[in-house]
Design an enzyme around this catalytic site. Structure first.
Site, PDB file in Angstrom:
ATOM      1  N   TYR A  54     -42.055 -26.749  -2.486  1.00 39.12           N
ATOM      2  CA  TYR A  54     -43.003 -27.084  -1.415  1.00 39.12           C
ATOM      3  C   TYR A  54     -44.378 -26.562  -1.781  1.00 39.12           C
ATOM      4  O   TYR A  54     -44.506 -25.398  -2.171  1.00 39.12           O
ATOM      5  CB  TYR A  54     -42.565 -26.432  -0.093  1.00 39.12           C
ATOM      6  CG  TYR A  54     -41.995 -27.429   0.891  1.00 39.12           C
ATOM      7  CD1 TYR A  54     -42.718 -28.547   1.258  1.00 39.12           C
ATOM      8  CD2 TYR A  54     -40.739 -27.223   1.465  1.00 39.12           C
ATOM      9  CE1 TYR A  54     -42.199 -29.467   2.157  1.00 39.12           C
ATOM     10  CE2 TYR A  54     -40.214 -28.136   2.368  1.00 39.12           C
ATOM     11  CZ  TYR A  54     -40.950 -29.263   2.715  1.00 39.12           C
ATOM     12  OH  TYR A  54     -40.437 -30.160   3.604  1.00 39.12           O
ATOM     13  N   GLU A  56     -47.601 -27.376   0.194  1.00 41.46           N
ATOM     14  CA  GLU A  56     -48.638 -27.861   1.123  1.00 41.46           C
ATOM     15  C   GLU A  56     -49.977 -27.217   0.802  1.00 41.46           C
ATOM     16  O   GLU A  56     -50.045 -25.996   0.585  1.00 41.46           O
ATOM     17  CB  GLU A  56     -48.285 -27.519   2.572  1.00 41.46           C
ATOM     18  CG  GLU A  56     -47.208 -28.375   3.163  1.00 41.46           C
ATOM     19  CD  GLU A  56     -45.885 -27.653   3.176  1.00 41.46           C
ATOM     20  OE1 GLU A  56     -45.644 -26.842   2.262  1.00 41.46           O
ATOM     21  OE2 GLU A  56     -45.113 -27.904   4.122  1.00 41.46           O
ATOM     22  N   ASP A 201     -59.690 -51.378  -3.386  1.00 33.34           N
ATOM     23  CA  ASP A 201     -58.277 -51.085  -3.655  1.00 33.34           C
ATOM     24  C   ASP A 201     -57.995 -51.664  -5.042  1.00 33.34           C
ATOM     25  O   ASP A 201     -57.853 -52.878  -5.208  1.00 33.34           O
ATOM     26  CB  ASP A 201     -57.427 -51.768  -2.575  1.00 33.34           C
ATOM     27  CG  ASP A 201     -55.931 -51.601  -2.807  1.00 33.34           C
ATOM     28  OD1 ASP A 201     -55.542 -51.225  -3.931  1.00 33.34           O
ATOM     29  OD2 ASP A 201     -55.162 -51.869  -1.870  1.00 33.34           O
ATOM     30  N   THR A 228     -52.538 -47.581  -6.594  1.00 34.67           N
ATOM     31  CA  THR A 228     -51.208 -47.086  -6.906  1.00 34.67           C
ATOM     32  C   THR A 228     -51.265 -46.604  -8.350  1.00 34.67           C
ATOM     33  O   THR A 228     -52.233 -46.860  -9.067  1.00 34.67           O
ATOM     34  CB  THR A 228     -50.135 -48.188  -6.799  1.00 34.67           C
ATOM     35  OG1 THR A 228     -50.537 -49.275  -7.641  1.00 34.67           O
ATOM     36  CG2 THR A 228     -49.960 -48.670  -5.386  1.00 34.67           C
ATOM     37  N   LYS A 231     -48.548 -49.670 -11.430  1.00 36.75           N
ATOM     38  CA  LYS A 231     -48.652 -51.085 -11.823  1.00 36.75           C
ATOM     39  C   LYS A 231     -49.199 -51.137 -13.251  1.00 36.75           C
ATOM     40  O   LYS A 231     -48.545 -50.652 -14.164  1.00 36.75           O
ATOM     41  CB  LYS A 231     -49.517 -51.842 -10.811  1.00 36.75           C
ATOM     42  CG  LYS A 231     -48.931 -51.819  -9.385  1.00 36.75           C
ATOM     43  CD  LYS A 231     -49.721 -52.694  -8.446  1.00 36.75           C
ATOM     44  CE  LYS A 231     -49.072 -52.828  -7.082  1.00 36.75           C
ATOM     45  NZ  LYS A 231     -49.409 -51.768  -6.150  1.00 36.75           N
ATOM     46  N   ARG A 237     -44.140 -44.337  -9.451  1.00 39.59           N
ATOM     47  CA  ARG A 237     -44.560 -44.910  -8.169  1.00 39.59           C
ATOM     48  C   ARG A 237     -45.383 -43.868  -7.439  1.00 39.59           C
ATOM     49  O   ARG A 237     -44.982 -42.712  -7.340  1.00 39.59           O
ATOM     50  CB  ARG A 237     -43.344 -45.236  -7.306  1.00 39.59           C
ATOM     51  CG  ARG A 237     -42.291 -46.061  -7.976  1.00 39.59           C
ATOM     52  CD  ARG A 237     -41.388 -46.708  -6.971  1.00 39.59           C
ATOM     53  NE  ARG A 237     -42.126 -47.751  -6.303  1.00 39.59           N
ATOM     54  CZ  ARG A 237     -42.416 -48.930  -6.865  1.00 39.59           C
ATOM     55  NH1 ARG A 237     -42.016 -49.221  -8.079  1.00 39.59           N
ATOM     56  NH2 ARG A 237     -43.114 -49.830  -6.207  1.00 39.59           N
TER      57      ARG A 237
HETATM   58  N1  DSN Z   1     -46.009 -54.925  -3.497  1.00 38.69           N
HETATM   59  C1  DSN Z   1     -47.230 -54.889  -4.258  1.00 38.69           C
HETATM   60  C2  DSN Z   1     -47.398 -56.100  -5.107  1.00 38.69           C
HETATM   61  O1  DSN Z   1     -46.407 -56.607  -5.575  1.00 38.69           O
HETATM   62  O2  DSN Z   1     -48.508 -56.525  -5.334  1.00 38.69           O
HETATM   63  C3  DSN Z   1     -48.430 -54.662  -3.432  1.00 38.69           C
HETATM   64  O3  DSN Z   1     -48.186 -53.708  -2.493  1.00 38.69           O
END
Ligand code: DSN
Length: 422
Positions: A54, A56, A201, A228, A231, A237
């Protein structure tokens, strides 16, 4: 491939699913443009002892003891993220892209404030103001769209008109199904004109920005970028919030992530982010990012040569959207299922102004981040694109489909998922 020796002994049911997924990933091609394969180093960090802790707070300011190593890990993750995106501040604690956007909204807005974001049906994201999200009960979302789905150009005049009328506090760029580069200068101009923050974003293209294959919105004056990490950036993730140079904004964001919205950060995940950021800082990552774009262009050519309509007439990034219903008479759902049987995973997707329903839309969305990780070049990408078209054009020919499945298996064997990128 992981052998999961302890799970195998202890929990055969979960082991069976993990083993099945390992094989699915190894023996099929991943074309969902928001997915990728991480290194074993990232997986080790993600599965490490840090899941026990933990923490925080933030490095040097924690609520519990025992933070010697967590502080080191989070500081490294922050410093690497700042270097990667050439910015002053990074928050690495958000658990995903939606959480990053939620924290950003709550940090920068008051309830009732307005956000100007891209319409979901034209490529935006659920968290950019779709009515199904709870966010729309708290904030007011107004939208912009493409002027013409065949060019992909955003209707900037209309965007400015809506901005002047609705006075947003945030002008939000970014998308999850848009194949072109945005005019960042225009976004910042409109944001400044109405006194809004310019936020992007970058979840889909974070790896392309980090790898310098496309421009960075920060170079045009954007204030904040949310993302994120899993990707094109090829990490675990998770989420990420970057602030260009304004300490006040960065402080608001940190305070909103913790204690505003989250509890203890997932330090194992933050360690995995740090490992992935270091991988992305290596020169080889730039070659990877550029190859993603080349591979997408190679796929574009095959689809266009075969008379398949692509939204925006092609791509300038890692993803493509094809109107398969309009061009081949096959629905998005049918295409997704058939291609999955052939060993190609992608997703059905609505196209701009789609007359079909989201669960069985007119389009498919696919992209090249994962196959490029497998070291595909333009040659193999074009081969896969041709196989995709062949599957969709020969949906009743069992023999042909079986032969294509075999060809995909052979390609997968020839290009195994790499375990390391350094
Ligand atoms: N689920 C993601 C995508 O496939 O683009 C976006 O959140």
């Amino acid at each position: 491939m992981n052998d999961y020796e302890h799970i195998k002994k202890q929990d055969p049911e979960i082991f069976a699913s993990l083993e099945g997924e390992e094989h699915r990933e190894a023996e099929g091609l991943e074309l969902i443009p928001s997915e990728n394969y991480v290194s074993m180093a990232v997986r080790e960090a993600n599965g490490s002892c840090l899941t026990n802790k933990y923490s925080e707070g933030y490095p040097g300011k924690r609520y519990y003891g025992g933070q010697t190593y967590t502080d080191m890990v989070e500081t490294l993750a922050i410093e690497r993220a700042k270097k990667l995106f050439n910015c002053g501040y990074a928050n690495v604690q958000t658990l995903g892209g939606a959480n990053a956007n939620i924290a950003m909204y709550f940090a920068l807005l008051q309830p009732g404030d307005t956000v100007l974001g891209m319409d979901l049906s034209h490529g935006g994201h659920l968290t950019h103001g779709h009515p199904v999200t709870y966010l729309t009960k708290i904030f007011n979302f107004v939208r912009y769209k493409m002027k013409d789905p065949n060019t992909g150009e955003i209707d900037y005049d209309e965007m400015l008109r809506v901005a002047k009328e609705s006075k947003p506090k945030i002008v939000l760029a970014g998308f999850s199904a848009y194949p072109r580069e945005l005019n960042y200068a225009k976004f910042v101009e409109i944001a400044r004109e109405v006194g809004a923050y310019a936020v992007m974003d970058i979840a889909h293209i974070a790896g392309l920005i980090a790898g310098k294959a496309v421009k960075s919105p920060f170079d045009f004056g954007f204030d904040v970028m949310t993302s994120t990490t899993h990707k094109t950036l090829r990490g675990p993730r998770g989420g990420l919030i970057l602030t260009r140079d304004n300490e006040e904004i960065a402080k608001k964001i940190d305070k909103m992530v913790f204690p505003g919205l989250q509890g203890g950060p997932h330090m194992n995940n933050i360690a995995a982010k740090a490992v992935a950021f270091d991988e992305a800082l290596q020169p080889a990552f730039q070659t990877y990012a550029v190859q993603i774009l080349k591979n997408a262009k190679a796929m574009e050519k095959i689809f266009l040569d075969n008379g398949v309509r692509l939204l925006t007439s092609g791509t300038s990034n890692h993803l493509l959207l094809a109107d398969v219903f309009g061009s081949l008479g096959i629905t998005g759902q049918e295409a997704e299922t058939l291609l999955d049987q052939a060993g190609i995973t992608l997703n059905k997707n609505s196209i701009a102004d789609d007359t079909r329903k989201p669960m069985d839309p007119s389009g498919i969305r696919f992209g090249t981040p994962a196959i490029t990780t497998r070291k595909f070049t333009e040659k193999e990408s074009a081969q896969v694109a041709q196989l995709m078209v062949d599957v969709m054009k020969n949906k009743s020919d069992e023999k042909k489909l079986a032969a294509i499945r075999e060809e995909i298996r052979t390609l997968c064997k020839k290009f195994p998922i790499p375990e390391s990128f350094v």
